[in-house]
Write a protein that holds these residues in place. Structure first.
Motif, PDB file in Angstrom:
ATOM      1  N   LEU A 150       0.845  -1.206   0.000  1.00  0.00           N
ATOM      2  CA  LEU A 150       0.000   0.000   0.000  1.00  0.00           C
ATOM      3  C   LEU A 150       0.874   1.247   0.000  1.00  0.00           C
ATOM      4  CD1 LEU A 150      -2.823   1.254   0.144  1.00  0.00           C
ATOM      5  CD2 LEU A 150      -2.705   1.079   2.625  1.00  0.00           C
ATOM      6  N   ARG A 151       1.235   1.690  -1.191  1.00  0.00           N
ATOM      7  CA  ARG A 151       2.129   2.851  -1.290  1.00  0.00           C
ATOM      8  C   ARG A 151       1.375   4.086  -1.774  1.00  0.00           C
ATOM      9  NH1 ARG A 151       5.368  -1.419  -3.114  1.00  0.00           N
ATOM     10  NH2 ARG A 151       6.990  -1.899  -1.591  1.00  0.00           N
ATOM     11  N   PHE A 152       1.870   5.244  -1.328  1.00  0.00           N
ATOM     12  CA  PHE A 152       1.326   6.508  -1.833  1.00  0.00           C
ATOM     13  C   PHE A 152       1.380   6.502  -3.358  1.00  0.00           C
ATOM     14  CE2 PHE A 152       2.440   8.317   2.433  1.00  0.00           C
ATOM     15  CZ  PHE A 152       1.183   8.819   2.741  1.00  0.00           C
ATOM     16  N   GLY A 153       0.342   7.048  -3.960  1.00  0.00           N
ATOM     17  CA  GLY A 153       0.339   7.219  -5.411  1.00  0.00           C
ATOM     18  C   GLY A 153      -0.321   6.095  -6.180  1.00  0.00           C
ATOM     19  N   ASP A 154      -0.755   5.041  -5.498  1.00  0.00           N
ATOM     20  CA  ASP A 154      -1.328   3.884  -6.192  1.00  0.00           C
ATOM     21  C   ASP A 154      -2.827   4.102  -6.446  1.00  0.00           C
ATOM     22  OD1 ASP A 154      -2.324   1.483  -7.042  1.00  0.00           O
ATOM     23  OD2 ASP A 154      -1.411   0.282  -5.442  1.00  0.00           O
ATOM     24  N   PRO A 155      -3.224   4.350  -7.701  1.00  0.00           N
ATOM     25  CA  PRO A 155      -4.643   4.623  -7.969  1.00  0.00           C
ATOM     26  C   PRO A 155      -5.540   3.410  -7.745  1.00  0.00           C
ATOM     27  CG  PRO A 155      -3.422   4.449 -10.039  1.00  0.00           C
ATOM     28  CD  PRO A 155      -2.410   4.407  -8.932  1.00  0.00           C
ATOM     29  N   HIS A 156      -4.985   2.212  -7.968  1.00  0.00           N
ATOM     30  CA  HIS A 156      -5.795   1.013  -7.769  1.00  0.00           C
ATOM     31  C   HIS A 156      -6.102   0.802  -6.287  1.00  0.00           C
ATOM     32  CE1 HIS A 156      -5.521  -0.284 -11.954  1.00  0.00           C
ATOM     33  NE2 HIS A 156      -4.278   0.188 -11.907  1.00  0.00           N
ATOM     34  N   ALA A 157      -5.176   1.211  -5.430  1.00  0.00           N
ATOM     35  CA  ALA A 157      -5.356   0.996  -3.990  1.00  0.00           C
ATOM     36  C   ALA A 157      -6.547   1.783  -3.445  1.00  0.00           C
ATOM     37  CB  ALA A 157      -4.080   1.391  -3.240  1.00  0.00           C
ATOM     38  N   ILE A 158      -6.730   3.024  -3.911  1.00  0.00           N
ATOM     39  CA  ILE A 158      -7.832   3.825  -3.347  1.00  0.00           C
ATOM     40  C   ILE A 158      -9.188   3.222  -3.716  1.00  0.00           C
ATOM     41  CG2 ILE A 158      -6.479   5.955  -3.192  1.00  0.00           C
ATOM     42  CD1 ILE A 158      -7.947   7.000  -5.674  1.00  0.00           C
ATOM     43  N   VAL A 159      -9.240   2.621  -4.902  1.00  0.00           N
ATOM     44  CA  VAL A 159     -10.497   1.988  -5.329  1.00  0.00           C
ATOM     45  C   VAL A 159     -10.703   0.669  -4.585  1.00  0.00           C
ATOM     46  CG1 VAL A 159     -11.685   0.935  -7.299  1.00  0.00           C
ATOM     47  CG2 VAL A 159     -10.475   3.108  -7.579  1.00  0.00           C
ATOM     48  N   LYS A 160      -9.653  -0.129  -4.512  1.00  0.00           N
ATOM     49  CA  LYS A 160      -9.768  -1.439  -3.836  1.00  0.00           C
ATOM     50  C   LYS A 160     -10.165  -1.288  -2.374  1.00  0.00           C
ATOM     51  CE  LYS A 160      -5.827  -3.454  -5.442  1.00  0.00           C
ATOM     52  NZ  LYS A 160      -4.730  -4.407  -5.545  1.00  0.00           N
ATOM     53  N   LEU A 161      -9.539  -0.351  -1.693  1.00  0.00           N
ATOM     54  CA  LEU A 161      -9.819  -0.207  -0.262  1.00  0.00           C
ATOM     55  C   LEU A 161     -11.187   0.423  -0.005  1.00  0.00           C
ATOM     56  CD1 LEU A 161      -6.273   0.714   1.078  1.00  0.00           C
ATOM     57  CD2 LEU A 161      -7.480  -1.468   1.251  1.00  0.00           C
ATOM     58  N   THR A 162     -11.624   1.290  -0.897  1.00  0.00           N
ATOM     59  CA  THR A 162     -12.983   1.828  -0.745  1.00  0.00           C
ATOM     60  C   THR A 162     -14.003   0.716  -0.956  1.00  0.00           C
ATOM     61  OG1 THR A 162     -12.212   3.984  -1.524  1.00  0.00           O
ATOM     62  CG2 THR A 162     -14.590   3.616  -1.542  1.00  0.00           C
ATOM     63  N   GLU A 163     -13.735  -0.158  -1.934  1.00  0.00           N
ATOM     64  CA  GLU A 163     -14.625  -1.305  -2.146  1.00  0.00           C
ATOM     65  C   GLU A 163     -14.629  -2.213  -0.913  1.00  0.00           C
ATOM     66  OE1 GLU A 163     -12.960  -2.802  -5.792  1.00  0.00           O
ATOM     67  OE2 GLU A 163     -14.545  -1.885  -7.015  1.00  0.00           O
ATOM     68  N   ALA A 164     -13.470  -2.375  -0.291  1.00  0.00           N
ATOM     69  CA  ALA A 164     -13.379  -3.244   0.897  1.00  0.00           C
ATOM     70  C   ALA A 164     -14.207  -2.697   2.052  1.00  0.00           C
ATOM     71  CB  ALA A 164     -11.924  -3.404   1.321  1.00  0.00           C
ATOM     72  N   VAL A 165     -14.187  -1.376   2.218  1.00  0.00           N
ATOM     73  CA  VAL A 165     -15.040  -0.768   3.258  1.00  0.00           C
ATOM     74  C   VAL A 165     -16.506  -0.871   2.838  1.00  0.00           C
ATOM     75  CG1 VAL A 165     -15.634   1.381   4.451  1.00  0.00           C
ATOM     76  CG2 VAL A 165     -13.232   0.785   4.093  1.00  0.00           C
ATOM     77  N   GLY A 166     -16.770  -0.651   1.558  1.00  0.00           N
ATOM     78  CA  GLY A 166     -18.139  -0.712   1.047  1.00  0.00           C
ATOM     79  C   GLY A 166     -18.764  -2.079   1.265  1.00  0.00           C
ATOM     80  N   ARG A 167     -17.957  -3.122   1.114  1.00  0.00           N
ATOM     81  CA  ARG A 167     -18.484  -4.485   1.337  1.00  0.00           C
ATOM     82  C   ARG A 167     -18.267  -4.938   2.775  1.00  0.00           C
ATOM     83  NH1 ARG A 167     -15.954  -5.441  -3.831  1.00  0.00           N
ATOM     84  NH2 ARG A 167     -14.178  -6.329  -2.746  1.00  0.00           N
ATOM     85  N   PHE A 168     -17.582  -4.111   3.528  1.00  0.00           N
ATOM     86  CA  PHE A 168     -17.231  -4.385   4.925  1.00  0.00           C
ATOM     87  C   PHE A 168     -16.560  -5.748   5.042  1.00  0.00           C
ATOM     88  CE2 PHE A 168     -17.863  -4.766   9.566  1.00  0.00           C
ATOM     89  CZ  PHE A 168     -17.385  -3.518   9.916  1.00  0.00           C
ATOM     90  N   GLU A 169     -15.413  -5.851   4.400  1.00  0.00           N
ATOM     91  CA  GLU A 169     -14.696  -7.119   4.438  1.00  0.00           C
ATOM     92  C   GLU A 169     -13.186  -6.874   4.525  1.00  0.00           C
ATOM     93  OE1 GLU A 169     -16.013  -8.847   0.738  1.00  0.00           O
ATOM     94  OE2 GLU A 169     -14.325  -7.966  -0.358  1.00  0.00           O
ATOM     95  N   GLY A 170     -12.464  -7.844   5.039  1.00  0.00           N
ATOM     96  CA  GLY A 170     -11.010  -7.810   5.102  1.00  0.00           C
ATOM     97  C   GLY A 170     -10.475  -6.585   5.837  1.00  0.00           C
ATOM     98  N   PHE A 171      -9.434  -5.974   5.271  1.00  0.00           N
ATOM     99  CA  PHE A 171      -8.817  -4.791   5.867  1.00  0.00           C
ATOM    100  C   PHE A 171      -9.812  -3.624   5.927  1.00  0.00           C
ATOM    101  CE2 PHE A 171      -5.611  -1.224   5.701  1.00  0.00           C
ATOM    102  CZ  PHE A 171      -5.061  -1.471   6.952  1.00  0.00           C
ATOM    103  N   GLY A 172     -10.843  -3.708   5.102  1.00  0.00           N
ATOM    104  CA  GLY A 172     -11.887  -2.674   5.108  1.00  0.00           C
ATOM    105  C   GLY A 172     -12.571  -2.541   6.461  1.00  0.00           C
ATOM    106  N   LYS A 173     -12.634  -3.641   7.228  1.00  0.00           N
ATOM    107  CA  LYS A 173     -13.269  -3.575   8.548  1.00  0.00           C
ATOM    108  C   LYS A 173     -12.455  -2.706   9.512  1.00  0.00           C
ATOM    109  CE  LYS A 173     -15.492  -8.092   8.354  1.00  0.00           C
ATOM    110  NZ  LYS A 173     -15.545  -9.434   8.949  1.00  0.00           N
ATOM    111  N   ILE A 174     -11.135  -2.714   9.322  1.00  0.00           N
ATOM    112  CA  ILE A 174     -10.274  -1.874  10.181  1.00  0.00           C
ATOM    113  C   ILE A 174     -10.329  -0.422   9.707  1.00  0.00           C
ATOM    114  CG2 ILE A 174      -7.895  -1.476  10.956  1.00  0.00           C
ATOM    115  CD1 ILE A 174      -7.511  -4.539  10.606  1.00  0.00           C
ATOM    116  N   LEU A 175     -10.258  -0.239   8.387  1.00  0.00           N
ATOM    117  CA  LEU A 175     -10.344   1.127   7.852  1.00  0.00           C
ATOM    118  C   LEU A 175     -11.680   1.777   8.219  1.00  0.00           C
ATOM    119  CD1 LEU A 175      -8.881   0.647   4.249  1.00  0.00           C
ATOM    120  CD2 LEU A 175      -7.719   1.660   6.218  1.00  0.00           C
ATOM    121  N   ALA A 176     -12.711   0.980   8.365  1.00  0.00           N
ATOM    122  CA  ALA A 176     -14.061   1.497   8.643  1.00  0.00           C
ATOM    123  C   ALA A 176     -14.158   2.208   9.985  1.00  0.00           C
ATOM    124  CB  ALA A 176     -15.080   0.362   8.593  1.00  0.00           C
ATOM    125  N   LEU A 177     -13.118   2.123  10.790  1.00  0.00           N
ATOM    126  CA  LEU A 177     -13.125   2.807  12.089  1.00  0.00           C
ATOM    127  C   LEU A 177     -12.507   4.199  12.012  1.00  0.00           C
ATOM    128  CD1 LEU A 177     -12.088  -0.242  14.318  1.00  0.00           C
ATOM    129  CD2 LEU A 177     -14.393   0.622  13.833  1.00  0.00           C
TER     130      LEU A 177
END
Lengths: 91, 600
Positions: free
Chosen positions: B375-402
């Protein structure tokens, strides 16, 4: 010296950024832009009587608004960057 | 009835009862409406120490007196609850068409109490108000829920609802209406989710009448003319949207970059600005109810890996996913923002939390195994993937959701959360815009740009230009802006009308709508009353003191026009408390309480 246009100024000048010979100060720069791009830019940069910079024009020199420098008399040199914006907002 | 329709719905979600009660007209007079009145009801009825995601918290929808009238951009309503993100009073307002529809159905507001055992939604069609089963909607996105409810209730219904993250306690989930409009900040969606309340569907066929119609028409005609003639409120915002701010804030050296770690100038900012958005992806403008500004953007990424369509991004969201994450791919920023609307999450906190995770990962504090990829600064795919993870409330998304504070605390570096009272700061660096530093520190709902908006005078020169580097005088200016924004939020009109209108035009519309002869200053005092009431709640709730992340107080900006500067918060804070009439700890004095008529 670097000159940057933003927002509606890009539509008038068809230019985002260019290197130009250094004018003496901001007033000389804006006057030259008025000559180069005509009435379309003059009405945005100057008051109707042409005597002052319009309140609706935001002029930054190296990121500082000229209102906090020396206004239209702000001197310019080779290393400077001037950015020109219309009044914008958001949030 | 003088701009009000006179009835509040009180809905007990546990007992499954709906009671119609008369609007408290005295409180409506004293606290205006929407944000102010919703907060007044809330403070009178809820223990400030309540656990935000417990049944004891209440959730209030409240319109303002100008909501649903022809007043300039008079379509807003407020959602109020104790915030699970910050522990402060939580109040967030939204535009679109839902608020006016609620009033046309005959209700000024709704108070939701307790919690349902199973998912429900509130159905309102004029006099018919009932709780209905929402089991089939649970687990659906905001867009899916809206479509299904329109199918079930009728296409003319207006829908306010939550997405999957809110059902699961995401601390920055919002309450969305009309699909793309959001009461976005503070995690009020999670409060709604904790009550198993999925949505409110409303259709109204009534009307709102004002006290003095002819004078009201004069006042709003004058306001509309003034707004239309203003270079920003008239044509500026419509032309390039709020994303137009990216370049001017960046050129001013105030665009926080890579979790505020790398200063406040992002070299690729132009690729993400309003000019680029208009050139590449803008489909058309869109406005809310009774709005002449039309700042919203309908946008579409036509092809490529981020092919998508939706609305936005607005400036703050564009910054959070852009400069703050070091991402310059505007298509990815658009898609990530669309996902926030679809899933009902606040893009400011979402983007800023990803930025915080990026810094923590790059310094080795978060192992790759926790995230699933580098997860490095500047990665456009990462911002989409992690938003999807929070949106589905799964994986690392559950931690980001806090949110970023709890994330950074979990990995041992709470100081790297760029938040105040655990809410992420938006897109203006308080080291380069000193008034914004004071604004973030003193905001009653955690860091926020619309609880004052000193960027307007400090950078944009609206309505006057003041020097962003100077600290002197900022306290008084901020108090004025805070009180004024509290007033405007409480009337039910959009804050963006202040890019053209002042107190005079706004007070005139309020005066003729409700039928009062109060002066402009007396009306502005109501904004101060709202601000102080919010402060009292926060003190009673035990909210932490007014301060900023250490990065802003100690780390000097490395370059740009504000090179070498830090946020000089404590130079301004004492003066701020004095001009507010508070003691040196930031507590309103008895004299101030008497002046404002607040029982404390």
């Amino acid at each position: 010296m670097k000159l940057k246009f933003f927002a509606t100024y890009r539509e008038i000048t068809r230019c985002n950024e260019e290197d130009i010979p250094v004018p003496h100060d901001v007033w000389e720069l804006l006057t030259s832009l008025g000559e180069r791009y005509g009435a379309a830019i003059r009405v945005k940069l100057f008051t109707p009587d042409g005597g002052k910079i319009s309140d609706d024009a935001i002029i930054l020199v190296n990121g500082r608004n000229i209102l906090h420098l020396k206004g239209k008399d702000t001197p310019l040199d080779e290393a400077d960057a001037v950015s020109i914006f219309p009044m914008v907002a958001g949030g | 009835m003088n701009a009000w329709v006179g009835t509040i719905l009180r809905v007990d979600l546990a007992a499954k009862t709906v009671v119609k009660e008369p609007l408290n007209i005295k409180d409506a007079h004293d606290y205006v409406g929407a944000r102010g009145l919703g907060t007044k009801y809330f403070c009178d009825e809820v223990d400030p120490k309540v656990e935000p995601l417990s049944a004891g918290n209440k959730l209030i929808y409240m319109t303002g007196p100008l909501t649903g009238t022809a007043a300039t951009s008079g379509g807003r309503f407020e959602v109020v609850a104790k915030s699970p993100l910050t522990g402060t009073i939580g109040a967030a307002n939204s535009g679109g068409y839902f608020g006016p529809e609620l009033k046309y159905a005959g209700y000024d507001g709704i108070i939701f109490e307790n919690a349902s055992e199973s998912p429900v939604y509130l159905y309102i069609k004029d006099d018919v108000v009932e709780l209905r089963d929402a089991s089939a909607l649970w687990g659906k996105s905001v867009f899916e829920t809206t479509d299904l409810l329109k199918e079930e209730c009728g296409s003319s219904f207006k829908i306010s609802c939550i997405g999957v993250p809110a059902e699961n306690g995401c601390l920055f989930s919002g309450v969305l209406n009309d699909k793309h409009r959001a009461a976005g900040r503070g995690g009020l969606g999670a409060v709604m989710g904790s009550k198993k309340l999925k949505a409110v569907a409303v259709r109204g066929t009534g009307a709102v009448t004002v006290a003095r119609p002819e004078k009201f028409l004069d006042a709003l005609t004058n306001a509309r003319k003034t707004l239309k003639a203003h270079p920003v409120g008239g044509s500026g915002l419509a032309a390039l949207g709020t994303q137009v701010l990216v370049n001017i804030i960046n050129e001013s050296g105030a665009l926080p970059t890579r979790n505020w770690r790398d200063g406040a100038y992002f070299p690729e900012a132009n690729e993400t600005g309003g000019e680029s958005l208009a050139e590449k992806y803008l489909v058309k403008n869109k406005g809310c109810f009774a709005c002449s500004i039309d700042c919203a953007r309908v946008t579409r990424v036509p092809d490529g890996p981020f092919k998508s369509s939706g609305e936005g991004p607005e400036y703050e969201a564009g910054w959070a996913y852009g400069a703050d994450c070091g991402v310059s791919d505007l298509a990815a920023i658009c898609k990530a923002n669309f996902l926030c609307n679809e899933h009902g999450i606040d893009p400011i906190t979402m983007g800023a939390t990803i930025a915080c995770a990026m810094e923590l990962y790059e310094m080795g504090a978060i192992p790759e195994s926790d995230i699933g990829f580098p997860l490095r600064f500047g990665d456009p795919h990462a911002i989409v993937k992690l938003t999807e993870a929070v949106g589905r409330f799964e994986g690392f998304g559950k931690i980001l959701a806090l949110g970023s504070y709890r994330l950074a605390e979990k990995y041992g570096h709470p100081e790297l959360s760029m938040s105040v009272k655990k809410q992420e700061m938006p897109a203006y660096d308080g080291r380069a815009i000193q008034g914004m530093a004071l604004e973030y520190a003193t905001s009653n709902r955690g860091a926020c740009h619309v609880r004052g908006y000193l960027t307007s005078p400090e950078i944009l020169g609206v309505p006057i230009k003041v020097d962003p580097f100077v600290t002197e005088g900022k306290a008084g200016l901020l108090k004025l802006f805070q009180d004024l924004t509290a007033l405007i939020d409480s009337t039910g009109i959009c804050l963006f009308t202040t890019f053209g209108l002042g107190l005079q035009e706004i007070a005139a519309q309020y005066r003729e709508a409700v039928g009062t002869d109060e002066t402009d200053d007396e009306i502005l005092l109501k904004g101060e009353r709202v601000w102080n009431l919010e402060k009292h709640f926060n003190i009673a709730a035990g909210v932490e003191k007014d301060t900023l992340p250490p990065r802003l107080l100690r780390e000097k900006l490395p370059g740009g026009p504000a090179a070498g500067k830090v946020a000089e918060l404590y130079v301004m804070l004492d003066e701020y408390y004095k001009v507010r009439g508070w003691d040196s700890d930031g507590v309103p004095t008895p004299e101030k309480n008497v002046e404002l008529g607040i029982d404390a």
